[in-house]
Scaffold this motif. Structure first.
Motif, PDB file in Angstrom:
ATOM      1  N   LEU A  83       2.018  -7.803 -10.448  1.00 43.26           N
ATOM      2  CA  LEU A  83       1.285  -7.577  -9.215  1.00 43.26           C
ATOM      3  C   LEU A  83       0.687  -6.180  -9.279  1.00 43.26           C
ATOM      4  N   ASP A  84      -0.512  -6.007  -8.743  1.00 41.01           N
ATOM      5  CA  ASP A  84      -1.070  -4.666  -8.617  1.00 41.01           C
ATOM      6  C   ASP A  84      -0.395  -3.994  -7.427  1.00 41.01           C
ATOM      7  N   PHE A  85       0.180  -2.802  -7.650  1.00 43.41           N
ATOM      8  CA  PHE A  85       0.782  -2.061  -6.536  1.00 43.41           C
ATOM      9  C   PHE A  85       1.011  -0.605  -6.922  1.00 43.41           C
ATOM     10  N   ALA A  86       0.668   0.278  -6.005  1.00 39.19           N
ATOM     11  CA  ALA A  86       0.890   1.713  -6.178  1.00 39.19           C
ATOM     12  C   ALA A  86       1.044   2.341  -4.795  1.00 39.19           C
ATOM     13  N   ARG A  87       1.513   3.555  -4.764  1.00 33.56           N
ATOM     14  CA  ARG A  87       1.651   4.357  -3.542  1.00 33.56           C
ATOM     15  C   ARG A  87       2.599   3.693  -2.540  1.00 33.56           C
ATOM     16  N   GLY A  88       3.760   3.297  -3.038  1.00 34.11           N
ATOM     17  CA  GLY A  88       4.794   2.767  -2.172  1.00 34.11           C
ATOM     18  C   GLY A  88       6.075   2.595  -2.958  1.00 34.11           C
ATOM     19  N   SER A  89       7.184   2.448  -2.264  1.00 36.20           N
ATOM     20  CA  SER A  89       8.490   2.240  -2.893  1.00 36.20           C
ATOM     21  C   SER A  89       8.927   0.794  -2.684  1.00 36.20           C
ATOM     22  N   VAL A  90       9.351   0.155  -3.755  1.00 35.30           N
ATOM     23  CA  VAL A  90       9.789  -1.234  -3.683  1.00 35.30           C
ATOM     24  C   VAL A  90      11.307  -1.280  -3.559  1.00 35.30           C
ATOM     25  N   ARG A  91      11.799  -2.014  -2.556  1.00 37.66           N
ATOM     26  CA  ARG A  91      13.241  -2.136  -2.337  1.00 37.66           C
ATOM     27  C   ARG A  91      13.800  -3.417  -2.939  1.00 37.66           C
ATOM     28  N   ARG A 134      -0.160   8.696   2.936  1.00 38.74           N
ATOM     29  CA  ARG A 134      -0.363  10.091   2.545  1.00 38.74           C
ATOM     30  C   ARG A 134      -1.073  10.158   1.190  1.00 38.74           C
ATOM     31  N   GLY A 135      -1.501  11.338   0.820  1.00 39.15           N
ATOM     32  CA  GLY A 135      -2.165  11.507  -0.471  1.00 39.15           C
ATOM     33  C   GLY A 135      -3.670  11.583  -0.329  1.00 39.15           C
ATOM     34  N   ASP A 136      -4.344  11.596  -1.463  1.00 38.05           N
ATOM     35  CA  ASP A 136      -5.791  11.777  -1.522  1.00 38.05           C
ATOM     36  C   ASP A 136      -6.519  10.558  -0.974  1.00 38.05           C
ATOM     37  N   GLN A 137      -7.261  10.755   0.120  1.00 40.56           N
ATOM     38  CA  GLN A 137      -8.011   9.650   0.707  1.00 40.56           C
ATOM     39  C   GLN A 137      -9.154   9.195  -0.185  1.00 40.56           C
ATOM     40  N   SER A 139      -9.155   8.320  -3.122  1.00 44.62           N
ATOM     41  CA  SER A 139      -8.791   7.235  -4.038  1.00 44.62           C
ATOM     42  C   SER A 139      -8.679   5.900  -3.327  1.00 44.62           C
ATOM     43  N   GLY A 140      -8.889   5.868  -2.016  1.00 48.26           N
ATOM     44  CA  GLY A 140      -8.911   4.624  -1.273  1.00 48.26           C
ATOM     45  C   GLY A 140      -7.549   4.181  -0.797  1.00 48.26           C
ATOM     46  N   GLY A 141      -7.546   3.052  -0.106  1.00 49.46           N
ATOM     47  CA  GLY A 141      -6.323   2.551   0.513  1.00 49.46           C
ATOM     48  C   GLY A 141      -6.329   2.877   1.991  1.00 49.46           C
ATOM     49  N   TRP A 142      -5.180   3.313   2.497  1.00 48.91           N
ATOM     50  CA  TRP A 142      -5.124   3.726   3.895  1.00 48.91           C
ATOM     51  C   TRP A 142      -6.072   4.892   4.133  1.00 48.91           C
ATOM     52  N   LEU A 143      -6.768   4.839   5.255  1.00 46.59           N
ATOM     53  CA  LEU A 143      -7.710   5.871   5.657  1.00 46.59           C
ATOM     54  C   LEU A 143      -7.190   6.496   6.944  1.00 46.59           C
ATOM     55  N   ARG A 144      -6.893   7.777   6.896  1.00 45.02           N
ATOM     56  CA  ARG A 144      -6.363   8.446   8.088  1.00 45.02           C
ATOM     57  C   ARG A 144      -7.501   8.746   9.068  1.00 45.02           C
ATOM     58  N   THR A 145      -7.285   8.382  10.331  1.00 39.11           N
ATOM     59  CA  THR A 145      -8.245   8.660  11.387  1.00 39.11           C
ATOM     60  C   THR A 145      -7.638   9.691  12.332  1.00 39.11           C
ATOM     61  N   SER A 146      -8.403  10.093  13.343  1.00 37.95           N
ATOM     62  CA  SER A 146      -7.913  11.118  14.260  1.00 37.95           C
ATOM     63  C   SER A 146      -6.721  10.635  15.078  1.00 37.95           C
ATOM     64  N   ASP A 147      -6.542   9.299  15.191  1.00 35.52           N
ATOM     65  CA  ASP A 147      -5.461   8.778  16.027  1.00 35.52           C
ATOM     66  C   ASP A 147      -4.651   7.678  15.354  1.00 35.52           C
ATOM     67  N   GLY A 148      -4.809   7.519  14.028  1.00 37.58           N
ATOM     68  CA  GLY A 148      -4.046   6.458  13.381  1.00 37.58           C
ATOM     69  C   GLY A 148      -4.530   6.173  11.979  1.00 37.58           C
ATOM     70  N   LEU A 149      -4.741   4.885  11.686  1.00 39.49           N
ATOM     71  CA  LEU A 149      -5.079   4.459  10.338  1.00 39.49           C
ATOM     72  C   LEU A 149      -6.117   3.348  10.350  1.00 39.49           C
ATOM     73  N   ALA A 150      -6.857   3.256   9.258  1.00 39.73           N
ATOM     74  CA  ALA A 150      -7.698   2.105   8.942  1.00 39.73           C
ATOM     75  C   ALA A 150      -7.622   1.930   7.430  1.00 39.73           C
ATOM     76  N   MET A 151      -8.319   0.943   6.903  1.00 40.94           N
ATOM     77  CA  MET A 151      -8.303   0.698   5.463  1.00 40.94           C
ATOM     78  C   MET A 151      -9.689   0.857   4.860  1.00 40.94           C
TER      79      MET A 151
END
Length: 483
Positions: A83-91, A134-137, A139-151
């Motif tokens: 599976l493609d996956f990065a920027r997270g911890s798998v439990r 968190r991290g460099d926006q 590179s894509g993925g979660w996008l931090r906004t002034s009040d939360g998140l988008a993708m």
């Protein structure tokens, strides 16, 4: 990549006894489906049917707790699933109800299956993980906004949010279940399918009615207002905007139903269950055609630096992508010209009809620059690889107006009636699917009644721009440094 791997059983056996090496699986490695621009993107051996993704947002852009459930079917015998996956911890990972060992390999999550799986069997994969905004926006993925998140997952960043087969060649249905503090609003692709309050939090559920590429996934979490209106044929139109800007943005948002009607006159009925704009208070440098809910920067509408005709044509560009790129998705990223060329084409057509911005003038300007664009970034259907660390650098002028220029040349070559039939047939034939440049050439040739392979080869793959049909006086500026 901050995955927390468990050692694969094969690796433990190999370390315990050299005599067992021949019987063990090789070390986990990242795979890919052979995309020329993103070699490790996507994974062979299975076809994803659906994703059910649960996020729990704790506020302040902390890592989200997440569970991603994937229903798929094997297409070949498998000893492991990548599976493609990065920027997270798998439990933990379960496959068909059994706990599975897993390990990280670059940006792949490699899962050992419980016994060799033959082709044609169902897979039910559950991954319990975190999703880190968190991290460099850039590179894509979660996008931090002034009040939360988008993708913002294009082109290869959905796997920075959730485990997936992160390539548009493998489209699937999506369900999102997002739990967030009750004062926040959550909106995602598709239509609402439930909203449950539990103490200080609310869980929102959304489902898509059509398959979707991973790069088009969208989840908005923030202090937003949802504005609803009706589009053609009773289509639900919903816009998600910062609450404080709802009144100021209305002058723009009310234009969407008319733009939908205009696009339907060009290519046929809108292909999805809803549409609208997600206007986010953030800085991206781009807008993004996430399926049914297009992402726009707030500043596009509020800064006052863009003329009205430009903003409207930009809205149409992203709307056109719902047909070209979303409903009909590229089989490979080198087919990107089909997305951006068509979106730029209808953007230019709309500006001509509504703002007296002549299409021919824009195309002549593009022709003048075309050789330089091809030298810098490759021809439209053979784009150069992205620059290291700059995945979105594949979005160059040659795949925008350089590719719209190909469509202009095609219309000149086969005539407007045939071109219009081609456009409608293209989006109806390949609706909810993927398609290639070869598919487009084949259909164009069929409708034109003659083989257009040579025409397309020079326009799509040539280092130099061919002569423009009907315009022998047009010339392309020679790239700097070329003799």
């Amino acid at each position: 990549m901050p995955l927390i791997p468990r050692r694969l059983r094969a690796a433990l056996l190999a370390a315990a006894s050299a005599t067992l090496v021949a019987a063990t699986l090789p070390a986990p490695v990242p795979l890919g489906i052979g995309d020329s621009l993103f070699p490790h993107l996507g994974n062979p051996g299975y076809d994803v049917l659906s994703y059910d993704i649960g996020f729990t947002y704790h506020g302040n852009n902390k890592p989200l707790d997440a569970v991603t459930t994937i229903d798929a079917r094997t297409t070949e015998p498998l000893d492991r699933i990548n599976l493609d996956f990065a920027r997270g911890s798998v439990r933990a990972v379960d496959i068909n109800g059994q706990r599975a060992d897993f390990a990280a390999a670059d940006e792949d999550l490699v899962v050992e299956v419980p016994g060799r799986l033959p082709a044609g069997v169902p897979l039910h994969i559950t991954v319990r993980h975190t999703s880190d905004p968190r991290g460099d926006q850039n590179s894509g993925g979660w996008l931090r906004t002034s009040d939360g998140l988008a993708m913002a997952n294009q082109a290869d960043a959905a796997h920075r949010v959730f485990p997936s087969n992160d390539h548009p060649a493998d489209k699937a249905y999506f369900t999102f279940r997002v739990t967030a503090p009750r004062e926040l609003t959550v909106v995602a692709n598709g239509l609402a399918a439930g909203k449950v309050r539990d103490g200080s939090s609310t869980t929102w559920t959304y489902r898509t009615a059509h398959p979707m590429a991973t790069e088009l996934a969208q989840v908005s979490i923030g202090r937003s207002t949802v504005l609803e209106r009706t589009g053609p044929h009773g289509l639900p139109v919903r816009d998600v905007v910062p609450a404080a800007d709802a009144k100021a943005l209305e002058r723009w948002l009310k234009k969407t139903p008319g733009q939908l009607e205009w696009m339907e006159r060009q290519v046929g009925r809108y292909p999805f269950e809803t549409y609208g704009l997600l206007i986010a208070d953030t800085k991206t440098g781009f807008e993004l055609e996430t399926q049914t809910l297009t992402l726009f920067e707030r500043s596009v509408f509020t800064s006052g630096i863009y003329p009205e005709w430009y903003v409207e044509s930009l809205m149409v560009h992203e709307l056109a992508h719902q047909w070209f790129g979303d409903s009909v998705s590229p089989r490979a990223w080198s087919d990107l010209w089909l997305n951006e060329g068509h979106a730029s084409w209808y953007e230019a057509r709309y500006a001509e009809e509504h703002a007296k911005r002549p299409l021919e003038r824009r195309m002549r300007d593009a022709y003048t620059r075309s050789d330089s664009w091809r030298a810098a970034g490759g021809p439209p259907a053979r784009p150069a690889a992205p620059a290291p660390g700059e995945k979105i650098s594949i979005f160059r002028p040659s795949v925008y107006d350089g590719s719209a220029l190909v469509l202009y040349a095609l219309r000149k070559e086969i005539g407007e009636p045939a071109f219009d039939r081609l456009e409608r047939r293209w989006v109806s034939t390949h609706r909810d699917s993927t398609a290639t440049t070869k598919d487009f050439v084949r259909l164009a040739s069929q409708i034109a009644g003659r083989d257009l392979t040579t025409f397309f080869h020079s326009w799509l793959y040539g280092a130099k721009t061919p002569p423009m049909p009907g315009h022998p006086d047009w010339h392309s500026t020679q790239p700097a440094g070329r003799g």
